[in-house]
Design an enzyme around this catalytic site. Structure first.
Site, PDB file in Angstrom:
ATOM      1  N   LYS A  26      41.559 -82.612  36.115  1.00  6.01           N
ATOM      2  CA  LYS A  26      42.529 -83.514  35.596  1.00  6.01           C
ATOM      3  C   LYS A  26      42.184 -84.969  35.712  1.00  6.01           C
ATOM      4  CE  LYS A  26      45.394 -79.963  35.919  1.00  6.01           C
ATOM      5  NZ  LYS A  26      45.038 -78.809  36.009  1.00  6.01           N
TER       6      LYS A  26
HETATM    7  C1  PLP Z   1      44.960 -77.337  35.705  1.00  9.02           C
HETATM    8  C2  PLP Z   1      43.780 -76.563  36.065  1.00  9.02           C
HETATM    9  C3  PLP Z   1      43.616 -75.372  35.282  1.00  9.02           C
HETATM   10  C4  PLP Z   1      44.206 -75.063  34.041  1.00  9.02           C
HETATM   11  O1  PLP Z   1      44.237 -76.008  32.898  1.00  9.02           O
HETATM   12  P1  PLP Z   1      45.249 -75.992  31.756  1.00  9.02           P
HETATM   13  O2  PLP Z   1      44.825 -77.134  31.087  1.00  9.02           O
HETATM   14  O3  PLP Z   1      46.664 -76.146  32.538  1.00  9.02           O
HETATM   15  O4  PLP Z   1      45.327 -74.697  31.006  1.00  9.02           O
HETATM   16  C5  PLP Z   1      42.562 -74.596  35.635  1.00  9.02           C
HETATM   17  N1  PLP Z   1      41.695 -74.959  36.668  1.00  9.02           N
HETATM   18  C6  PLP Z   1      42.091 -76.175  37.400  1.00  9.02           C
HETATM   19  C7  PLP Z   1      41.182 -76.474  38.777  1.00  9.02           C
HETATM   20  C8  PLP Z   1      43.164 -76.904  37.406  1.00  9.02           C
HETATM   21  O5  PLP Z   1      43.431 -77.929  37.983  1.00  9.02           O
END
Ligand code: PLP
Length: 499
Positions: free
Chosen positions: A113
């Protein structure tokens, strides 16, 4: 280029407005009016550039109302070694012959993120300035664990912004909870909700689109915006690392420039994999997009059957950031696959909210299956994958990345498709130390999270990220837990809007 809404194709706003508003007033998601192309020559020219410069090129194609100086201001502040523990920003590593792993977690909160949320505050404040907006912006976030912390880090003490984060009380790891509870900054609020991630997300969406709340806020000189992956300002930065990773694979001789690669993404809200789809449609040679889910496999079923059905049991897994039954960004994909049929999107997503399910046409299903492959694995398989990968390749996966690895290995076995593959690694194993250690050692440890981190360091040989090590000595600032029905009042109260 302008931005439309997935529920109103006639809407035309600039990217600055799309980013500033977060979500369209009609409840739809902002989406660029076209997918800009990158030629093979231009792609090749990125080889000599660093991550920031590559980002400038990609952003330049999507944020056409931003000046090159504005874009460079945003990328240079976000993608520097001040914020990331590697100069590569997104670190390409080798896993085994057919696969490279793209580590997207070298930012301040150790999850992918950060790739978007380190830059979003710059994109957002620049957008507001461009629009001559003088209201203070309130960022409302629903998080399954990682977004919340990454958004808090991105927005802390950013002038003229406030940020409020809601997370499911039982739905995040101990380390994630601690990361958020100890958050510093004068403009931050963190609150736990009695419910799951979807409750948090629905609550935020509802407050967001409530006219009454919006008016109250405006009267107080404030406006909402979103840092969730429904904001285009989250999506665009994610496209960058797929473009960059392709170029990097060619540069390192993992592929010959021009070769097609497959991409595997551990998926929750469908934002990360949608970014890969955009990269593909810009012209980056990407073949299959492999969508990996945990046991909350609503997407696997959707890709297989064309029916999206959220009426099912919700499981809390060891990959909590993927424990999602409503993948918001799918709306953008379906808008693209229906060639912008806003009426159709309204119908399907209306059904999703009233009946909890919808079925796409055969035509859309066929288009979906042409590009996407779905797969899932349960917690036992996830842990076995972590264990086996550690033993065989001395590579330590976190629980989310392991889901992607397992789904990829299943795909490989089933299809024998030897296309070189990029696996998105979305979190540092230290963020989920307890589960990762349990997987490697075969038993759950009762030690506290810091002993576990120290132990994992011994087992994996990976350095502990500084930001996680530092948490140990930070005081807890936030411990409130509220009912989901109380969200709206809570938000207004915190903003000092009592009437
Ligand atoms: C948010 C997240 C995901 C999922 O990603 P999306 O874009 O919501 O599909 C997968 N792994 C981790 C560690 C995340 O923080």
């Amino acid at each position: 280029m302008y931005y439309k809404s997935t529920r109103d194709s006639s809407l035309q706003v600039t990217s600055a407005t799309a980013i500033a508003q977060g979500i369209s007033a009609d409840g739809g998601l902002f989406i660029p009016s076209e997918i800009p192309k990158i030629s093979m020559e231009e792609l090749q020219s990125l080889m000599e550039m660093n991550y920031q410069e590559r980002a400038n090129v990609v952003f330049g194609k999507f944020l056409t109302d931003f000046t090159p100086e504005e874009i460079a201001y945003c990328t240079s502040h976000a993608y520097s070694v001040k914020n990331f523990e590697t100069e590569q920003i997104a670190e390409l590593t080798k896993a085994f012959d057919e696969a490279n792993i793209l580590e997207l977690w070298h930012g301040p909160t150790c999850a992918f993120k950060d790739m978007a949320l380190q830059i979003l505050p710059y994109l957002l404040t620049t957008s507001l300035k461009k629009n001559g907006e003088d209201k203070k912006v309130v960022i409302l976030v629903a998080t399954s664990g990682d977004t919340g912390k990454a958004a808090l880090e991105g927005f802390k003490d950013v002038p003229d912004t406030e940020i409020m984060v809601f997370y499911p009380e039982q739905g995040v790891s101990t380390m994630q909870k601690r990361q958020m509870a100890t958050q510093e900054g004068g403009n931050v609020t963190v609150c736990a909700l009695k419910g799951n991630f979807d409750d948090c997300q629905n609550g935020v969406k509802k407050i967001f689109t409530d006219k009454n709340v919006k008016e109250k806020l405006a009267a107080a000189g404030k406006m909402f915006s979103s840092a969730n992956s429904i904001n285009w300002g989250r999506l665009a930065p994610q496209i960058v690392y797929y473009v960059s990773a392709y170029v990097e694979m060619a540069k390192r001789g993992e592929i010959t420039f021009g070769d097609v690669i497959n991409v595997v993404v551990p998926t929750g809200n469908f934002g990360n994999i949608l970014a890969a789809y955009y990269a593909k449609n810009m012209g980056v040679p990407i073949g299959k997009l492999i969508c990996a889910s945990n046991i909350n496999k609503v997407l696997t079923d959707f890709i297989e059957t064309g029916t999206y059905d959220r009426n099912r049991e919700f499981y809390a897994t060891c990959s909590p950031s993927m424990d999602i039954l409503i993948s918001s960004n799918l709306e953008r994909l379906l808008y693209l696959l229906t060639d912008g049929d806003d009426k159709q999107i309204q119908e399907w997503f209306g059904k999703l909210s009233t009946e909890g399910k919808y079925t796409v046409t055969e035509e859309v299903k066929a288009k979906l299956q042409k590009d996407f492959v779905g797969g899932f694995c349960d917690d036992a398989e996830t842990k076995k994958t972590i264990h086996d990968f550690q033993e065989k390749y001395h590579y330590t996966c976190d629980t989310h990345t392991a889901v992607a690895v397992k789904v990829y290995l299943d795909y490989l076995e089933k299809t024998n498709d030897k296309t070189k593959t990029l696996i998105a690694s979305t979190a540092s194993p230290y963020k989920f130390s307890a589960s990762v250690l349990e997987a490697i050692e075969g038993k759950r440890s009762e030690a506290d999270e810091y002993e576990q981190v120290a132990h994992l360091a011994e087992v994996s040989g990976l350095p502990v990220p500084q930001s996680l090590a530092d948490l140990k000595n930070k005081p807890v600032r936030f411990s409130e837990v509220i009912e989901k029905e109380a969200m709206e009042d809570y938000v207004l109260n915190k903003l000092g809007i009592t009437e």
